[in-house]
Structure formats: structure tokens, C-alpha cells
Design an enzyme around this catalytic site. Structure first.
Site, mmCIF file in Angstrom:
data_model
loop_
_atom_site.group_PDB
_atom_site.id
_atom_site.type_symbol
_atom_site.label_atom_id
_atom_site.label_comp_id
_atom_site.label_asym_id
_atom_site.label_seq_id
_atom_site.Cartn_x
_atom_site.Cartn_y
_atom_site.Cartn_z
ATOM 1 N N CYS A 198 32.613 -6.766 44.206
ATOM 2 C CA CYS A 198 31.427 -6.130 44.786
ATOM 3 C C CYS A 198 31.181 -4.723 44.227
ATOM 4 O O CYS A 198 30.077 -4.191 44.351
ATOM 5 C CB CYS A 198 31.540 -6.057 46.304
ATOM 6 S SG CYS A 198 31.690 -7.673 47.074
ATOM 7 N N HIS A 208 26.508 -0.651 49.077
ATOM 8 C CA HIS A 208 26.766 -2.081 48.917
ATOM 9 C C HIS A 208 26.305 -2.780 50.200
ATOM 10 O O HIS A 208 26.593 -2.320 51.308
ATOM 11 C CB HIS A 208 28.256 -2.296 48.689
ATOM 12 C CG HIS A 208 28.668 -3.725 48.679
ATOM 13 N ND1 HIS A 208 27.960 -4.688 47.993
ATOM 14 C CD2 HIS A 208 29.700 -4.372 49.282
ATOM 15 C CE1 HIS A 208 28.550 -5.855 48.170
ATOM 16 N NE2 HIS A 208 29.599 -5.693 48.952
ATOM 17 N N ASN A 223 25.089 -10.482 51.195
ATOM 18 C CA ASN A 223 25.994 -9.804 50.262
ATOM 19 C C ASN A 223 25.945 -10.506 48.909
ATOM 20 O O ASN A 223 26.457 -11.611 48.761
ATOM 21 C CB ASN A 223 27.411 -9.826 50.845
ATOM 22 C CG ASN A 223 28.419 -9.083 49.982
ATOM 23 O OD1 ASN A 223 28.118 -8.710 48.851
ATOM 24 N ND2 ASN A 223 29.615 -8.887 50.504
HETATM 25 N N1 ACO Z 1 29.267 -17.941 63.698
HETATM 26 C C1 ACO Z 1 29.718 -17.932 64.965
HETATM 27 N N2 ACO Z 1 30.955 -17.515 65.290
HETATM 28 C C2 ACO Z 1 31.764 -17.092 64.300
HETATM 29 C C3 ACO Z 1 31.355 -17.077 62.953
HETATM 30 C C4 ACO Z 1 30.045 -17.534 62.676
HETATM 31 N N3 ACO Z 1 29.543 -17.549 61.425
HETATM 32 N N4 ACO Z 1 32.348 -16.603 62.192
HETATM 33 C C5 ACO Z 1 33.361 -16.316 63.020
HETATM 34 N N5 ACO Z 1 33.019 -16.613 64.291
HETATM 35 C C6 ACO Z 1 33.800 -16.478 65.508
HETATM 36 C C7 ACO Z 1 35.284 -16.440 65.253
HETATM 37 O O1 ACO Z 1 35.813 -17.742 65.151
HETATM 38 C C8 ACO Z 1 35.791 -15.698 66.467
HETATM 39 O O2 ACO Z 1 35.853 -16.602 67.559
HETATM 40 P P1 ACO Z 1 37.064 -16.498 68.622
HETATM 41 O O3 ACO Z 1 36.925 -15.147 69.258
HETATM 42 O O4 ACO Z 1 36.750 -17.638 69.528
HETATM 43 O O5 ACO Z 1 38.298 -16.668 67.818
HETATM 44 C C9 ACO Z 1 34.661 -14.712 66.788
HETATM 45 O O6 ACO Z 1 33.500 -15.208 66.120
HETATM 46 C C10 ACO Z 1 34.957 -13.299 66.316
HETATM 47 O O7 ACO Z 1 35.372 -13.352 64.973
HETATM 48 P P2 ACO Z 1 35.778 -12.055 64.174
HETATM 49 O O8 ACO Z 1 36.188 -12.435 62.791
HETATM 50 O O9 ACO Z 1 36.710 -11.230 64.987
HETATM 51 O O10 ACO Z 1 34.358 -11.302 64.137
HETATM 52 P P3 ACO Z 1 34.030 -9.880 63.584
HETATM 53 O O11 ACO Z 1 33.359 -9.081 64.601
HETATM 54 O O12 ACO Z 1 35.199 -9.269 62.857
HETATM 55 O O13 ACO Z 1 32.939 -10.203 62.485
HETATM 56 C C11 ACO Z 1 32.707 -10.422 60.112
HETATM 57 C C12 ACO Z 1 33.294 -11.030 61.379
HETATM 58 C C13 ACO Z 1 31.212 -10.367 60.215
HETATM 59 C C14 ACO Z 1 33.130 -11.317 58.944
HETATM 60 C C15 ACO Z 1 33.272 -8.997 59.932
HETATM 61 O O14 ACO Z 1 34.674 -8.982 60.099
HETATM 62 C C16 ACO Z 1 32.929 -8.431 58.601
HETATM 63 O O15 ACO Z 1 31.794 -8.205 58.280
HETATM 64 N N6 ACO Z 1 33.940 -8.138 57.763
HETATM 65 C C17 ACO Z 1 33.695 -7.605 56.446
HETATM 66 C C18 ACO Z 1 33.657 -8.759 55.537
HETATM 67 C C19 ACO Z 1 32.822 -8.558 54.322
HETATM 68 O O16 ACO Z 1 31.787 -7.971 54.331
HETATM 69 N N7 ACO Z 1 33.335 -9.139 53.234
HETATM 70 C C20 ACO Z 1 32.589 -9.215 52.039
HETATM 71 C C21 ACO Z 1 33.340 -8.827 50.847
HETATM 72 S S1 ACO Z 1 34.000 -7.241 50.930
HETATM 73 C C22 ACO Z 1 32.684 -6.342 51.043
HETATM 74 O O17 ACO Z 1 31.708 -6.676 50.434
HETATM 75 C C23 ACO Z 1 32.718 -5.179 51.901
#
Ligand code: ACO
Length: 336
Positions: free
Chosen positions: A113, A260, A290
Site C-alpha cells: 500500500c 492512503h 482500499n
Molecule cells: N461484515 C460483518 N461482520 C464482520 C465482517 C463483515 N465484513 N468482518 C468481520 N466481522 C465481524 C467479526 O467476525 C467480529 O464478530 P464477533 O465479534 O462476533 O467475533 C466483529 O465483526 C468485529 O470484528 P473486528 O475484526 O474486531 O472488527 P474491527 O472493528 O476491528 O474492524 C476492520 C475490522 C474493518 C478490518 C478493521 O480492523 C480495520 O480496518 N483494520 C485495518 C485493516 C486494513 O485496512 N488493512 C488493509 C491493508 S493495510 C492498510 O492498508 C492500512
């Protein structure tokens, strides 16, 4: 020593749009969850038969047109991508050929990224050193090709597209304030288990045997979202401070943050650290999702075409990605 200016900007998004509603039919998710956690409503998806090099070439054509140049005026071509057409040859050499050129150097940068931010620093240093006068720098990705479309925690986050800039070295005496001011780049490979797409060849990652693969058996993105989120917020917060200090500038000098586009909550955390209001942040994550190395140049292109970037403004570009690798560039816009 010359200064390096952006003299042309372009972008390309594949025609097909996949909304959060469309995703509801594929995985157990919903529009509200995706939008609230990420700020994403839709993403563009590459079509069958289209490749990263096609997206890159389309963005490059628009950037060349914008600069009033043709490919014959270019001295080097760099493509930042983590989804190359092939392992080799480089996507840059394929793009060069698709643009009808040959001879000048063309190569890829793999910083996931952060590829465009790395590429801008890379080109700036080489051009200030006198190696090239004009460089075409492209960030292009087809992230949809390395998704596990059964994994709702990753497949909702990414999209495809390309952004490009034409860079020109100009005598510093002509515009002493304009162009790229400075960059800071960072990497720490010890974080690699948190975010990766493993090599598709069996045995390429012997220490990590449980490789995630998509339906076609291709290596797919694996991520520990919470940890990535936490590190992105911390490391981006640090690096924007570092680049400002490196350039002897203050947060109040920044007119537009071009971050980003991974997650609106990560973007807002960085903007808060810099005390920037919404009008000073470029946000395209809602429509593009993204797009990895393409996300910063696509956001730049969107804001440029909407007339939201004015001559003399200071732009801060930043990115964070797998590795981890992260970085930032500061520049003063010198284009009308
Ligand atoms: N739809 C519905 N529910 C979902 C989904 C979805 N697409 N994905 C996960 N969940 C559920 C999980 O299973 C979990 O359920 P549970 O509580 O019953 O176990 C719940 O939602 C919470 O999941 P978390 O992973 O804790 O959610 P979080 O608030 O951390 O959000 C996210 C997840 C959006 C991926 C966040 O962690 C994030 O944005 N991380 C950065 C990732 C990123 O951007 N990566 C890209 C590459 S690196 C970069 O570019 C920065």
C-alpha cells in the site's frame, strides 16, 4: 540541484462497480457494518481479460495528456504494484510496451500500500541526482484477484484501480518553493505475520504451511485486522510528524492531507493528530475502497480534477501497508 514537480495527473477505475449491497449476496455481511467500520460503500472491480498493466496504461495516458506530453517525452517509468500481471517481466515493462515505447528504463516497486509514496521518494532522489528529467510514476492494483471471496473480514475492504503522475525536474532557481520538499520512508518486516498474501508456489513459505488460498488455489490476503489497524494509526501518526520535522515545517503548514485510503477511521486519526478539518483531507475510500498502491494517486487525481488543489498549497501524502512498510511525502503544488 533541481526540484521535482508533478506536471501531469491521471487515474483509471475499472467500469464494474461492486457495492456493499452486492457483497451481501456473496458473504455474511451488510452495508451498515462495512460503512460504519471502514467508510466504504463501493469498490471498482477489474473485468475478466483486463490486467493491472491495462489499468496502469489508462491512468498513464491521462497523466501524459494532462501534462501535454507523449510517452516519447518520458525518460523512465516506474509502476508501484503488489498485484503484477506476472512474476516477471515487470508490470512496468509491459506498460511501457502497451504505451508504444521502448528503450528507457522501466521497473516495478513492491511496497504494497506504500508503493506510490515509496516511488515518489525514489523518483525524487534519482531525478535530483540528475539521472532523469521526466519520470512517469504509476500506482496500479487489481486487489480483487488476490481476495479470498469467502473471507468477509478482508474481501469487503479492497478495490481495483490505477493513478499516475508525470514528474519533471526543473531548475530550482525557477520555482524555489515548488515541488517535492521531502520524504520519510520506514519498514519493519517483523510484523509480516499480521498481513500478507503468500507466494503462490508450494514450498515458497515453508515456515508458514497453512497458506490461505482462494477458490482457484491462488494465494489470498490474510490479515489480523485489529492489529493492523492499531499499528497503522500509531505509525502513520509518527511518520507525518517525522516528515514535517525533516522538512522544518509545522502541521499548520499543511493545506491538504492525501492519505492512503484504507479505512476512514485510520484517516481521521491521522487528521486529528495534525489538527486538520474535513476540508483539508482528501477522502475517496467511500467510492474506491482500499486500492493499495493506487489509492494515494487516485485520491490525488480525484481532488485535482474536482479543482480542490491550488497552486502553492502544501500537500502531505502518507501510506501504510504490509511488511509493515510506511512513509510520507511533503510537496508544494506548482501546477495551475
Ligand atoms: N461484515 C460483518 N461482520 C464482520 C465482517 C463483515 N465484513 N468482518 C468481520 N466481522 C465481524 C467479526 O467476525 C467480529 O464478530 P464477533 O465479534 O462476533 O467475533 C466483529 O465483526 C468485529 O470484528 P473486528 O475484526 O474486531 O472488527 P474491527 O472493528 O476491528 O474492524 C476492520 C475490522 C474493518 C478490518 C478493521 O480492523 C480495520 O480496518 N483494520 C485495518 C485493516 C486494513 O485496512 N488493512 C488493509 C491493508 S493495510 C492498510 O492498508 C492500512
Amino acid at each position: 540541484m533541481p526540484r521535482i514537480h508533478i506536471i501531469g495527473v491521471g487515474g483509471y477505475l475499472p467500469e464494474r462497480v461492486m457495492t456493499n449491497k452486492d457483497l451481501e449476496a456473496i458473504v455474511d455481511t451488510d452495508d451498515q457494518w462495512i460503512f460504519e467500520r471502514t467508510g466504504i460503500r463501493q469498490r471498482h472491480i477489474i473485468s475478466e481479460g483486463e490486467h493491472t498493466s491495462d489499468l496502469a496504461a489508462a491512468a498513464a495516458r491521462q497523466a501524459l495528456d494532462d501534462a501535454g506530453l507523449t510517452i516519447a517525452d518520458i525518460d523512465a517509468l516506474i509502476v508501484a504494484t503488489t498485484t503484477p500481471d506476472m512474476i516477471f517481466p515487470s508490470t512496468a515493462s509491459i506498460v511501457q510496451s502497451k504505451l508504444g515505447a521502448s528503450g528507457f528504463p522501466a521497473w516495478d516497486i513492491q511496497a504494497v500500500c506504500s508503493g506510490f509514496v515509496y516511488g515518489l521518494a525514489h523518483a525524487d532522489a534519482m531525478m535530483r541526482g540528475g539521472m532523469f528529467r521526466r519520470v512517469l510514476l504509476i500506482g496500479a492494483e487489481s486487489m480483487s484477484r488476490i481476495m479470498d471471496w469467502t473471507d468477509r473480514s478482508t474481501c469487503v475492504l479492497f478495490g481495483d484501480g490505477a493513478g499516475a503522475v508525470v514528474l519533471e525536474a526543473r531548475d530550482a532557481g525557477d520555482e524555489p518553493q515548488g515541488g517535492i520538499i521531502g520524504s520519510v520512508l520506514k519498514a519493519d518486516g517483523s510484523y509480516r505475520p499480521l498481513l500478507m498474501a503468500r507466494h503462490p508456489h508450494p514450498g515458497a513459505s515453508p515456515d508458514m504451511p497453512d497458506m490461505a488460498v482462494d477458490a482457484a488455489g491462488v494465494a489470498a490476503v490474510e490479515m489480523q485486522g485489529n492489529e493492523v489497524f492499531r499499528n497503522a494509526v500509531n505509525k502513520l501518526g509518527e511518520v507525518v510528524g517525522d516528515v514535517l520535522a525533516h522538512c522544518h515545517m509545522q502541521p499548520s503548514d499543511v493545506d491538504l492531507l492525501i492519505p492512503h485510503q484504507a479505512n476512514i477511521r485510520i484517516i481521521n486519526a491521522t487528521a486529528k493528530k495534525l489538527k486538520l478539518g474535513t476540508e483539508n483531507i482528501a477522502i475517496t475510500v467511500e467510492k474506491h475502497a482500499n486500492t493499495s498502491a493506487a489509492s494515494v494517486p487516485l485520491a490525488l487525481n480525484t481532488y485535482y480534477r474536482e479543482g480542490k488543489i491550488r497552486k502553492g498549497q502544501v500537500l502531505l501524502l502518507e501510506a501504510f501497508g504490509a511488511g509493515f512498510v510506511w512513509g510520507a511525502n511533503l510537496l508544494r503544488w506548482s501546477k495551475d
